[in-house]
Design a protein around this motif. Structure first.
Motif: not given
Length: 164
Positions: A80-109
Motif C-alpha cells: 500500500y502507498p505511504k503518505g507524504k507524512y508517515k505517522i508511526s505510533v509506538c505501541l511498545g510496552t512503555a508507550c502503551y502503558v502510558k496511553g499510546s493505544g489511545d493515541l493510535y485509536n484517536s488518529l485512526m478516527e
C-alpha cells in the motif's frame, strides 16, 4: 478473508515503468535477482501494488504468485502507498502503558484510516511500531523523522495541523 484496505489508485508513470524495466534487464540474469528487483521497484514506486508485481512477474517470466508471496512474506515490502507524512505510533510496552493505544485509536478516527492505510489525498499514512528507543518520552509517535513525546490525545490536532 483479508480485509481490503482503502488506498489511493495506482498512478504509475511511463518513466517509472521504463526505470523498472531497465532494472529488471540489468539484474535478471543474476542468481536470486527477485529480491533486489523488488527492492528497486519499491524505491521507484514507493510501494509494490499488484500492477508493479504483475510487471515484475511478466518481465521475469515467473508466476505472479511467487512475486506476491515474497512481497507479503518480507516486512520491508509494502503493498500500500505511504503518505507524504508517515505517522508511526509506538505501541511498545512503555508507550502503551502510558496511553499510546489511545493515541493510535484517536488518529485512526481523525484520519479515517486504519493501520497500513493512506488517506485518500495521499497526505498521511498510519502505522504502528514496537519500540523506537524513546521510552523516557512515552508515549511517542513519529511523523517522518520528527519525534513527538509525552503526548495525550489533546496534542494530536496540533501535530496534524503542522503538516496540513
Amino acid at each position: 478473508m483479508a480485509s481490503l484496505k482503502k488506498t489511493v489508485p495506482f498512478a504509475g508513470t511511463k518513466e517509472q515503468e521504463e526505470q523498472l524495466k531497465a532494472v529488471i534487464a540489468e539484474l535478471r540474469a543474476e542468481q536470486g535477482s527477485l529480491m533486489p528487483i523488488m527492492q528497486k521497484a519499491q524505491e521507484i514506486y514507493g510501494y509494490l501494488p499488484i500492477e508493479v508485481q504483475t510487471m515484475i512477474a511478466d518481465e521475469l517470466g515467473i508466476p505472479l504468485e511467487k512475486v506476491y508471496g515474497v512481497s507479503t512474506f518480507y516486512s520491508q515490502f509494502s503493498l500500500y502507498p505511504k503518505g507524504k507524512y508517515k505517522i508511526s505510533v509506538c505501541l511498545g510496552t512503555a508507550c502503551y502503558v502510558k496511553g499510546s493505544g489511545d493515541l493510535y485509536n484517536s488518529l485512526m478516527e481523525k484520519l479515517g484510516i486504519v493501520s497500513g492505510e493512506c488517506t485518500p489525498d495521499g497526505k498521511f499514512s498510519l502505522d504502528a511500531c514496537r519500540c523506537i528507543g524513546a521510552c523516557g518520552l512515552a508515549p511517542v509517535l513519529t511523523v517522518n523523522d520528527d519525534v513527538y513525546g509525552r503526548l495525550t490525545t489533546d496534542d494530536l490536532d496540533g501535530i496534524l495541523a503542522k503538516y496540513e
